[in-house]
Design a protein around this motif. Structure first.
Motif, PDB file in Angstrom:
ATOM      1  N   SER A   1       0.882  -1.222  -0.107  1.00  0.00           N
ATOM      2  CA  SER A   1      -0.064  -0.082   0.038  1.00  0.00           C
ATOM      3  C   SER A   1       0.850   1.063   0.178  1.00  0.00           C
ATOM      4  O   SER A   1       1.972   1.079   0.671  1.00  0.00           O
ATOM      5  CB  SER A   1      -0.825   0.080   1.039  1.00  0.00           C
ATOM      6  OG  SER A   1      -0.155   0.058   2.401  1.00  0.00           O
TER       7      SER A   1
ATOM      8  N   LYS B   1      -0.350   7.183   0.443  1.00  0.00           N
ATOM      9  CA  LYS B   1      -1.495   8.195  -0.318  1.00  0.00           C
ATOM     10  C   LYS B   1      -2.783   7.647  -0.053  1.00  0.00           C
ATOM     11  O   LYS B   1      -3.706   8.248   0.001  1.00  0.00           O
ATOM     12  CB  LYS B   1      -1.182   8.492  -1.748  1.00  0.00           C
ATOM     13  CG  LYS B   1       0.060   9.588  -1.728  1.00  0.00           C
ATOM     14  CD  LYS B   1       0.174   9.779  -3.253  1.00  0.00           C
ATOM     15  CE  LYS B   1       1.776  10.324  -3.528  1.00  0.00           C
ATOM     16  NZ  LYS B   1       2.158  10.629  -4.681  1.00  0.00           N
ATOM     17  N   ALA B   2      -2.745   6.421   0.098  1.00  0.00           N
ATOM     18  CA  ALA B   2      -4.155   5.207  -0.045  1.00  0.00           C
ATOM     19  C   ALA B   2      -3.885   4.321   0.976  1.00  0.00           C
ATOM     20  O   ALA B   2      -3.790   3.325   0.808  1.00  0.00           O
ATOM     21  CB  ALA B   2      -4.424   4.908  -1.375  1.00  0.00           C
TER      22      ALA B   2
ATOM     23  N   ASN C   1      -5.731   2.682   3.246  1.00  0.00           N
ATOM     24  CA  ASN C   1      -6.556   1.675   3.442  1.00  0.00           C
ATOM     25  C   ASN C   1      -6.812   0.794   2.105  1.00  0.00           C
ATOM     26  O   ASN C   1      -7.656   0.024   2.140  1.00  0.00           O
ATOM     27  CB  ASN C   1      -8.055   2.430   3.507  1.00  0.00           C
ATOM     28  CG  ASN C   1      -8.071   3.120   4.785  1.00  0.00           C
ATOM     29  OD1 ASN C   1      -7.158   2.860   5.990  1.00  0.00           O
ATOM     30  ND2 ASN C   1      -9.081   3.908   4.966  1.00  0.00           N
ATOM     31  N   GLU C   2      -5.783   0.982   1.235  1.00  0.00           N
ATOM     32  CA  GLU C   2      -6.113   0.350  -0.192  1.00  0.00           C
ATOM     33  C   GLU C   2      -4.568  -0.413  -0.459  1.00  0.00           C
ATOM     34  O   GLU C   2      -3.599   0.311  -0.181  1.00  0.00           O
ATOM     35  CB  GLU C   2      -6.368   1.237  -1.265  1.00  0.00           C
ATOM     36  CG  GLU C   2      -6.522   0.583  -2.633  1.00  0.00           C
ATOM     37  CD  GLU C   2      -6.613   1.582  -3.743  1.00  0.00           C
ATOM     38  OE1 GLU C   2      -7.788   1.491  -4.538  1.00  0.00           O
ATOM     39  OE2 GLU C   2      -6.023   2.544  -4.005  1.00  0.00           O
TER      40      GLU C   2
ATOM     41  N   VAL D   1      -9.310  -3.532   0.054  1.00  0.00           N
ATOM     42  CA  VAL D   1      -9.809  -2.297   0.507  1.00  0.00           C
ATOM     43  C   VAL D   1     -10.468  -2.521   2.009  1.00  0.00           C
ATOM     44  O   VAL D   1     -11.166  -3.466   2.633  1.00  0.00           O
ATOM     45  CB  VAL D   1     -10.727  -1.508  -0.247  1.00  0.00           C
ATOM     46  CG1 VAL D   1     -11.245  -0.293   0.391  1.00  0.00           C
ATOM     47  CG2 VAL D   1     -10.522  -1.459  -1.673  1.00  0.00           C
TER      48      VAL D   1
END
Length: 136
Positions: A39, A42-43, A45-46, A72
């Motif tokens: 991951s 910047k993201a 949770n993804e 996710v």
């Protein structure tokens, strides 16, 4: 009998393309690379996980299969893992980058071998330190 080793441009290219991904499984004889979940900050949770399978050692698009899974996670919910649709933009991009890099590595290797042969021929003409060969 496929050539799945570090001398194989497809194999080397795949490692160059996914170099930031942590690896879980690397199987030279089976021609498979599986990454761990990755991951980006910047993201957070993804996450993504790649499986790369080599079907041939030839530098062609149908010689490599890329499968991408996406995870996710919500803050208070369980994570959901799904395979990104087959032939997605991301899968096609990874495959394309591997093929381009492999072609460049193969060209580089072939030109390097050619230069070594030329250098060896020049050396043979001169002999050891320029001595020992008959002049014509």
């Amino acid at each position: 009998n496929y050539e799945f080793s570090t001398s194989n441009p497809m194999w080397r290219a795949a490692f160059d393309v996914i170099e930031i991904m942590p690896l879980v499984t690397v199987d030279y004889s089976g021609g498979t690379i599986i990454t761990d979940w990755y991951s980006d900050s910047k993201a957070p949770n993804e996450s993504f996980k790649f499986t790369i399978r080599f079907l041939s050692s030839e530098i062609r698009a149908d010689s490599v299969r890329v499968i991408v899974h996406r995870k996710v996670c919500g803050e208070k919910t369980a994570c959901v893992v799904k395979r990104i649709s087959q032939n997605s933009k991301l899968e096609n991009f990874i495959r394309s980058e591997i093929i381009k890099k492999a072609a460049a590595l193969d060209k580089e290797t072939k030109s390097g071998k050619k230069k070594k042969k030329e250098k060896k021929k020049k050396k043979e003409k001169k002999g050891f330190l320029g001595f020992g060969k008959d002049k014509k």
